[in-house]
Design an enzyme around this catalytic site. Structure first.
Site, short mmCIF file in Angstrom:
data_model
loop_
_atom_site.label_atom_id
_atom_site.label_comp_id
_atom_site.label_asym_id
_atom_site.label_seq_id
_atom_site.Cartn_x
_atom_site.Cartn_y
_atom_site.Cartn_z
N GLY A 257 0.82 -1.20 0.00
CA GLY A 257 0.00 0.00 0.00
C GLY A 257 0.85 1.25 0.00
O GLY A 257 1.93 1.27 -0.57
N SER A 258 0.37 2.26 0.70
CA SER A 258 1.01 3.58 0.65
C SER A 258 2.12 3.70 1.69
O SER A 258 2.18 2.96 2.66
CB SER A 258 -0.02 4.66 0.91
OG SER A 258 -0.44 4.59 2.26
N GLY B 240 0.31 4.81 5.17
CA GLY B 240 -0.35 3.72 5.88
C GLY B 240 0.63 2.63 6.29
O GLY B 240 0.60 2.12 7.41
N GLU C 184 5.34 -3.28 1.43
CA GLU C 184 5.72 -2.66 0.15
C GLU C 184 5.02 -1.32 0.15
O GLU C 184 3.81 -1.25 0.10
CB GLU C 184 5.23 -3.55 -1.00
CG GLU C 184 5.58 -3.00 -2.36
CD GLU C 184 4.75 -3.63 -3.46
OE1 GLU C 184 4.52 -4.85 -3.43
OE2 GLU C 184 4.31 -2.88 -4.34
N CYS D 181 2.16 -0.54 -8.73
CA CYS D 181 3.30 -0.18 -7.87
C CYS D 181 4.56 -0.01 -8.70
O CYS D 181 5.49 0.66 -8.27
CB CYS D 181 3.57 -1.28 -6.85
SG CYS D 181 2.10 -1.90 -6.05
#
Lengths: 515, 515
Positions: free
Chosen positions: A222-223, A226, A246, A283
């Site tokens: 994710g980000s 987060g 990641e 990504c």
């Protein structure tokens, strides 16, 4: 006690709620799910049922393919073609891990015979890897299947013998429920507890999960924001746990002058295809391209512009993401010296976005300051082309980059063959290797093969650990070694017994057994 | 700017300062050392010079053996016999890692041939492991050689291709300077920069080191308090780094009733030997022993008491440690129900300590509360014997234990042979496996072999990662994988080329090459 909040499935094509799917998990509900998963550990201890579970899950997902693709498309707008491909990737991945479980090399069995003459003396030592315990998996927004409930982390964790509690992504709760139901059914049909796979919804549930004392490790896609918050929570536990996150990646591309001279049009078109694939929501989207100043670079940009302009406007995964994309493009476009030969647009003005790209002089990126924003990932169909004057400017920009999942080189023929006098191909390869988990030459980073030699990770923030989330070695993130010293043969696990009753690949005294 | 504080070598036999050895490293000095190490990376990129450095270092250390042992004994009071053995272990370890570098299996080379028919299509992928960069190593108090400047972390990091900056332990600064000088000389004599190994002194320098942006990973052996503070600092960095810490371990021992009946005296004497070895200053000292109530257990205790009482009073590594030991024993002895059949003593009342042990009913350990203190490591020659009434009490205590480096079982003959009707041996093995990195049966945890199958680590707080600090696989902690996709043959590193020019163990499409 406050009532649990409902979880809605939302149509990103309209921004409207579709249906009420579930309730957000309370702290008690998370605890119940984790305890159930923890209890399922024993049932996953043997490898054959794990392999059977993975294969049965793949079969059930394939059989429900139409329903799954429809559910995922309704929530993500990724389209049936892409989602059909993603489902095939997902079930291939599950079956690949079943084969990995069968083969057993991941147990990394090492056996040392005793040698009393050494300093210190060597006893009989037999070591293999055991599952860590119940693990938390955080689903990704952009892959509702392959990096979500039935995705890579779930597959590799089950392969390792770890029950899983997935935290669903709010962009596809209905798809998550559907897939979790199939995985749980697969478990039951192979004689395992349904709770080998659990599912929870809600932001707070995600935080509760990583803090739960019975969670032994976590996987996240994710980000940066987060992921870093969850990483910090994992590290701050009384007993910290491995957190394989990641978090973000710029995926730089270097196009040499020779490559641009030889095939500017092909590179421009290829770049357009890669950066707009899945509406730029990968990504591994190339987010920064170093292209030469001058005529060849201009041709490349013209080709990129015409190919990107021909791309249809697309729907992003949710409206919050659309806002962030448009804000991100606006903030970048306002920087001094940044131009937008093809401005990323707001599509229909309400739900879609159009692809585009920005340009800037590479020298602007070499010194920090506000232009550092261009070195941050911007999710969606945009890339930044930095025009360089010479090799020194390429090096200066590369030196400022954070870690990446991928780095890509577009080289000229002689550079690829290693026959150019400057040795530029080898030099650039050495220069980008420290920056990335995967280096792509004369290709594009999008499309991440599921393969033994794959590595999908890289220096922070690409990943928070040195492990991979894709490929055979992903199973390693859920295991730890244990060594047995002078243990009587009758008590040894069969994996470690003399005679190799399970036929595993093993190393004896540092050499392959039987070799 | 404040002047840098002097670093003194202290004689633990008297508590008096011996000599002024160095200065504590200022933040600037740490920065200089790290930058020098970082710059040395390139010189360590090829394997042959690394192997040569490791062998040359071993030779120089052996040649200076007398001087090293004298220096270490003067600062640690560990005695020439133990230190001579530790030096032999250290140079054996350096040479073992040289052999590991030669063999090259740790590069973990995986090559996948392209297969366009898969979903997603598989490109040519070639993956191996590369060094992380300059690393920080924190020396341990209790092993001035084998876990300090020339110790396991330094050896495995150099083997991996990572330059090292060691933070010296304040208990042996002169030994650290001597060994660092030899390692730096070994580097120069093998054509490498001296700065492949750096050394800094001082608490603040240790914190600066783990926070330095050019430090890529850290290895630590020491206390829970110090290790956790550094772990937290590593995790809180803008770019977090792997922190491989060995923080503390209770090393539980379970003696079954059958084992006690069959060989109470041998077990008691063996336990005394293991817990008093090195004056109880081993990370793997058995600190909690579950022994049966009743006559056989009483015999075991009598034997333990007489063997431990016969042990000479010893000098601990420093006076702070001696105070902590005496305080720790006093606090534990004051707990309700705790007895001291052989009270650990304060030796000569000033510089030494005498060995002893405490007893308590196992039931007291099952419920938390103040008796949890007995489940914490107490460095020095003391162990706690918990007397149990039945198997349920064993299980209740084991369930309360934190992670450990080792767990030890003393089993009866039938239990070892797997012929006892209760199947107790296998059950206990399964019960202690989740608690430890190494399981020892019918032996003692002290003496950690340097071997391919060794695992010296375990669940937190035994270790902060899943890796080992001893044995061949320790090299893995300093590496990360990188995959090359569709890279032209001329540009590939030789490790990944067709035809295997370096003769490495490799896997092609998931199978051993040439097999």
């Amino acid at each position: 006690m406050a009532a649990a909040a409902p979880v809605w499935s939302v149509d990103p094509r309209t921004g409207k709620r579709r249906e009420r799917v579930a309730l957000e998990a309370t702290t008690d509900a998370v605890d119940t799910a984790v305890r159930a998963a923890h209890t399922a550990r024993g049932a996953l201890a043997d490898r054959p049922p794990r392999a059977a579970l993975l294969r049965r899950a793949a079969d059930l997902l394939d059989a429900a393919g139409e329903e799954i693709v429809a559910a995922a498309d309704a929530e993500t707008a990724l389209g049936p073609a892409r989602l059909t491909g993603e489902l095939a990737r997902t079930t291939y991945q599950l079956r690949s891990f079943a084969a990995i479980v069968d083969e057993g090399g991941f147990l990394d069995v090492l056996i040392d015979r005793p040698d009393p003459g050494l300093t210190p003396p060597r006893p009989d030592l037999r070591r293999y890897k055991i599952p860590l315990g119940a693990v938390a998996v955080y689903a990704a927004s952009n892959f509702p299947l392959a990096f979500s409930v039935p995705g890579g982390d779930t597959a590799s964790a089950l392969a390792a013998g770890c029950p899983v509690v997935v935290k669903a992504h709010p962009d596809h709760p209905a798809t998550s429920e559907l897939c979790a139901g199939l995985l749980r059914r697969a478990a039951v049909e192979t004689g395992l507890p349904a709770d080998a796979v659990g599912l929870v919804h809600g932001f707070r549930a995600g935080v509760d999960l990583v803090r739960h004392p019975l969670i032994a490790a976590a996987g996240f896609t994710g980000s940066v924001r987060g992921g870093r918050a969850l990483y910090d929570a994992a590290a701050a536990r009384p007993h910290p746990i491995p957190f394989h996150g990641e978090l973000g990646s710029l995926n730089p591309v270097v196009v040499t002058e020779a490559a641009a001279v030889e095939r500017a049009e092909r590179i421009g078109a290829g770049l357009a295809g890669s950066m707009t694939l899945g509406t730029g929501q990968f990504c591994v989207k190339p987010g920064l391209v170093l292209a030469p100043e001058g005529a060849a670079g201009d041709r490349l940009l013209a080709s990129l512009a015409s190919a990107a302009a021909a791309t249809e406007a697309g729907v992003l995964l949710d409206h919050r993401m659309r806002d962030a994309f448009l804000d991100g493009v606006r903030d970048r476009t306002r920087l001094p010296g940044v131009q937008a030969p093809l401005a990323p647009g707001d599509g229909d003005g309400e739900h879609t976005v159009g692809a585009g790209f920005l340009t800037v002089a590479a020298a602007r990126l070499a010194d920090g300051g506000p232009h550092d924003l261009l070195l941050e990932e911007c999710f969606g169909p945009v890339t930044v082309v930095a025009r360089y004057a010479d090799d020194a400017e390429i090096g200066a920009v590369l030196a400022r980059l954070p870690g990446n999942l991928t780095a890509t080189l577009q080289l000229g023929d002689a550079e690829s063959a290693g026959t150019d006098p400057a040795g530029r191909g080898a030099r650039l390869l050495a220069e980008v290797t420290p920056l990335a988990g995967r280096v792509v030459v004369n290709g594009w980073p999008t499309s991440v093969a599921v393969a033994p030699a794959q590595h999908h990770g890289g220096p922070y923030p690409a990943a928070t650990s040195t492990s991979t989330s894709v490929g055979a070695t992903a199973v390693e993130r859920w295991l730890r070694p244990v060594a047995y010293q002078d243990t009587p043969p009758a008590l040894l696990p069969p994996e470690l017994r003399d005679g190799n009753p399970l036929g595993l690949p093993r190393r004896i005294d540092g050499r392959a057994e039987g070799a």
